[in-house]
Design an enzyme around this catalytic site. Structure first.
Site, PDB file in Angstrom:
ATOM      1  N   LEU A   1     -38.601 -24.555  73.567  1.00 33.03           N
ATOM      2  CA  LEU A   1     -38.690 -24.792  75.015  1.00 33.03           C
ATOM      3  C   LEU A   1     -37.627 -24.026  75.802  1.00 33.03           C
ATOM      4  O   LEU A   1     -37.207 -24.465  76.868  1.00 33.03           O
ATOM      5  CB  LEU A   1     -38.566 -26.295  75.286  1.00 33.03           C
ATOM      6  CG  LEU A   1     -39.667 -27.176  74.672  1.00 33.03           C
ATOM      7  CD1 LEU A   1     -39.303 -28.645  74.757  1.00 33.03           C
ATOM      8  CD2 LEU A   1     -41.009 -26.913  75.346  1.00 33.03           C
TER       9      LEU A   1
ATOM     10  N   GLY B   1     -34.247 -26.316  74.992  1.00 28.66           N
ATOM     11  CA  GLY B   1     -34.047 -26.570  73.561  1.00 28.66           C
ATOM     12  C   GLY B   1     -35.346 -26.576  72.799  1.00 28.66           C
ATOM     13  O   GLY B   1     -36.205 -25.713  73.014  1.00 28.66           O
TER      14      GLY B   1
ATOM     15  N   ASN C   1     -44.154 -21.785  71.161  1.00 29.55           N
ATOM     16  CA  ASN C   1     -43.458 -22.092  72.409  1.00 29.55           C
ATOM     17  C   ASN C   1     -44.394 -22.964  73.242  1.00 29.55           C
ATOM     18  O   ASN C   1     -45.448 -23.385  72.775  1.00 29.55           O
ATOM     19  CB  ASN C   1     -42.990 -20.811  73.123  1.00 29.55           C
ATOM     20  CG  ASN C   1     -44.153 -19.972  73.646  1.00 29.55           C
ATOM     21  OD1 ASN C   1     -45.309 -20.423  73.674  1.00 29.55           O
ATOM     22  ND2 ASN C   1     -43.858 -18.755  74.054  1.00 29.55           N
TER      23      ASN C   1
ATOM     24  N   SER D   1     -28.506 -14.816  71.431  1.00 30.30           N
ATOM     25  CA  SER D   1     -29.327 -13.617  71.676  1.00 30.30           C
ATOM     26  C   SER D   1     -29.594 -13.392  73.163  1.00 30.30           C
ATOM     27  O   SER D   1     -29.742 -12.243  73.588  1.00 30.30           O
ATOM     28  CB  SER D   1     -30.649 -13.704  70.918  1.00 30.30           C
ATOM     29  OG  SER D   1     -31.565 -14.544  71.587  1.00 30.30           O
TER      30      SER D   1
ATOM     31  N   ASP E   1     -31.080 -11.870  79.320  1.00 30.32           N
ATOM     32  CA  ASP E   1     -32.347 -11.299  78.833  1.00 30.32           C
ATOM     33  C   ASP E   1     -32.895 -12.223  77.745  1.00 30.32           C
ATOM     34  O   ASP E   1     -32.325 -12.313  76.658  1.00 30.32           O
ATOM     35  CB  ASP E   1     -32.070  -9.897  78.272  1.00 30.32           C
ATOM     36  CG  ASP E   1     -33.336  -9.205  77.771  1.00 30.32           C
ATOM     37  OD1 ASP E   1     -34.397  -9.851  77.718  1.00 30.32           O
ATOM     38  OD2 ASP E   1     -33.245  -8.012  77.443  1.00 30.32           O
TER      39      ASP E   1
ATOM     40  N   ALA F   1     -37.175 -11.951  73.037  1.00 33.00           N
ATOM     41  CA  ALA F   1     -36.919 -12.127  71.600  1.00 33.00           C
ATOM     42  C   ALA F   1     -36.036 -13.334  71.278  1.00 33.00           C
ATOM     43  O   ALA F   1     -35.595 -13.471  70.129  1.00 33.00           O
ATOM     44  CB  ALA F   1     -36.338 -10.863  70.961  1.00 33.00           C
ATOM     45  N   ALA F   2     -35.803 -14.213  72.247  1.00 34.47           N
ATOM     46  CA  ALA F   2     -35.031 -15.421  71.932  1.00 34.47           C
ATOM     47  C   ALA F   2     -35.779 -16.260  70.885  1.00 34.47           C
ATOM     48  O   ALA F   2     -35.169 -16.832  69.979  1.00 34.47           O
ATOM     49  CB  ALA F   2     -34.793 -16.239  73.199  1.00 34.47           C
ATOM     50  N   GLY F   3     -37.108 -16.316  71.023  1.00 30.61           N
ATOM     51  CA  GLY F   3     -37.902 -17.050  70.034  1.00 30.61           C
ATOM     52  C   GLY F   3     -37.827 -16.410  68.658  1.00 30.61           C
ATOM     53  O   GLY F   3     -37.829 -17.106  67.635  1.00 30.61           O
ATOM     54  N   ASP F   4     -37.756 -15.090  68.623  1.00 33.05           N
ATOM     55  CA  ASP F   4     -37.626 -14.391  67.328  1.00 33.05           C
ATOM     56  C   ASP F   4     -36.254 -14.693  66.709  1.00 33.05           C
ATOM     57  O   ASP F   4     -36.133 -14.878  65.493  1.00 33.05           O
ATOM     58  CB  ASP F   4     -37.786 -12.887  67.524  1.00 33.05           C
ATOM     59  CG  ASP F   4     -39.149 -12.537  68.106  1.00 33.05           C
ATOM     60  OD1 ASP F   4     -40.122 -13.262  67.812  1.00 33.05           O
ATOM     61  OD2 ASP F   4     -39.227 -11.551  68.866  1.00 33.05           O
TER      62      ASP F   4
ATOM     63  N   LYS G   1     -42.261  -8.527  67.401  1.00 34.19           N
ATOM     64  CA  LYS G   1     -41.845  -9.868  66.965  1.00 34.19           C
ATOM     65  C   LYS G   1     -41.473  -9.894  65.486  1.00 34.19           C
ATOM     66  O   LYS G   1     -40.511 -10.566  65.093  1.00 34.19           O
ATOM     67  CB  LYS G   1     -42.958 -10.876  67.263  1.00 34.19           C
ATOM     68  CG  LYS G   1     -43.191 -11.056  68.750  1.00 34.19           C
ATOM     69  CD  LYS G   1     -44.187 -12.137  69.052  1.00 34.19           C
ATOM     70  CE  LYS G   1     -44.647 -12.077  70.508  1.00 34.19           C
ATOM     71  NZ  LYS G   1     -43.564 -12.102  71.501  1.00 34.19           N
TER      72      LYS G   1
HETATM   73  O1  RIB Z   1     -40.774 -11.420  71.094  1.00 34.36           O
HETATM   74  C1  RIB Z   1     -40.338 -10.291  71.797  1.00 34.36           C
HETATM   75  C2  RIB Z   1     -41.142  -9.094  71.399  1.00 34.36           C
HETATM   76  O2  RIB Z   1     -42.463  -9.251  71.848  1.00 34.36           O
HETATM   77  C3  RIB Z   1     -40.697  -7.785  72.008  1.00 34.36           C
HETATM   78  O3  RIB Z   1     -39.697  -7.143  71.252  1.00 34.36           O
HETATM   79  C4  RIB Z   1     -41.979  -7.000  72.120  1.00 34.36           C
HETATM   80  O4  RIB Z   1     -42.041  -5.895  71.256  1.00 34.36           O
HETATM   81  C5  RIB Z   1     -43.085  -7.986  71.830  1.00 34.36           C
HETATM   82  O5  RIB Z   1     -43.571  -7.834  70.575  1.00 34.36           O
END
Ligand code: RIB
Length: 311
Positions: free
Chosen positions: A228, A232, A191, A289, A253, A256-259, A46
């Site tokens: 969410l 959104g 989230n 993403s 996929d 990592a959308a939240g990241d 993350k």
């Molecule tokens: O937020 C997604 C991430 O969560 C992934 O890349 C995985 O490594 C975990 O940390």
């Protein structure tokens, strides 16, 4: 005083993982074995994902964390550097492997993730010292919960003392966060699951997300954004709450959308964007993403976000 203050540096203090990703038609049930269709090792974690998101969008970005003395660790550092992230703050642990995440992604783009922290689990005050050496007043610090909580708390306190803005992604959800931690947090971005864990509410829809966001703001946090997914985000400040719809895209996929959202939010705010615009921008970064497989591999360039916002 400049009318266009220079964008500040974005620092990320957190995890680096190698993601071991299986594509499957559907996610397995408890105790079930199913056949997958594809496998890949892809850079993730993350913390590192948020760093790559910010750097790809054009921000000066640094990463502080730990990897093992192994091939995955070296690959992760090289990947960050290729994305333009400053990696002086990433140390190699004396013992223990680089963190990994075992991820299953189904045909609808949904996922399950098991993280084995490895070197991330050794992050401590020494790493925090490397962060402090780089922090300047007005900078932004992005935190998550994939490294030990004492180190996260120390980093937030140090950033607050330096006059930096602290953005916390409380992921993965945990139930041992001391209430005083939130006094050091400027922006919190849970989230649905994490908002439920933090408030004790069942966050299942827009009204419950709004209530959770309001309750978290009442703890003294300036800005709370409940993410969410394809619904959104709900945004709350002391003065108002609103719903930011997601952009409709074909998700392949959602890892990592939240990241991506947090990286985009930090970049937008560091550039002085108005809050409403910054949340809209972050939503577009997250949407961009999910159209691409992988965590760091899916972080969009600025031009791709702009193109999505104008379609
Ligand atoms: O937020 C997604 C991430 O969560 C992934 O890349 C995985 O490594 C975990 O940390």
């Amino acid at each position: 005083m400049s009318l266009n203050p220079s964008p500040k540096t974005i620092h990320v203090f957190g995890s680096l993982n190698m993601d071991l990703v299986c594509r499957t038609p559907r996610l397995p049930q408890l105790g079930e074995t199913i056949l997958g269709s594809d496998f890949a090792t892809l850079p993730g974690g993350k913390g590192a994902n948020q760093a790559v998101a910010a750097a790809r969008l054009g921000a000066a970005t640094t990463m502080v964390g730990r990897v093992g003395d192994d091939a995955f660790g070296r690959q992760l550092i090289e990947g960050l550097q290729a994305a333009g992230v400053e990696t002086r703050g990433v140390a190699t642990a004396a013992a223990g492997p680089t963190g990994v995440a075992a991820i299953a992604v189904d045909d609808a783009g949904h996922n399950t993730i098991v993280v084995v922290p490895g070197a991330n689990g050794q992050v401590d005050g020494e790493d925090c010292d490397r962060l402090v050496a780089q922090l300047q007043p007005g900078d932004m610090l992005l935190l998550q919960f994939e490294v030990p909580l004492p180190a996260v708390i120390a980093a937030a306190q140090a950033a607050q003392a330096q006059g930096a803005t602290v953005i916390v992604d409380p992921a993965p959800a945990r139930d041992d966060v001391p209430p005083e931690f939130f006094e050091t947090v400027d922006i919190l971005t849970p989230n649905q699951t994490e908002a439920s864990q933090l408030t004790g509410l069942q966050v299942t829809d827009l009204p419950s997300a709004t209530e959770a966001a309001r309750q978290l703001v009442q703890r003294g946090i300036d800005l709370v954004i409940v993410k969410l997914g394809d619904q959104g985000a709900v945004v709350a400040t002391a003065d108002r709450t609103w719903h930011q719809p997601a952009l409709a895209v074909n998700a392949v996929d959602t890892v990592a959308a939240g990241d991506a959202f947090n990286g985009g939010l930090a970049v937008a705010l560091s550039e002085g964007m108005a809050l409403e615009d910054a949340v809209e921008f972050a939503t577009a970064v997250a949407a961009a993403s999910v159209r691409v497989p992988g965590a760091q591999a899916s972080m969009p360039m600025r031009s791709q976000v702009a193109a999505l916002q104008t379609t």
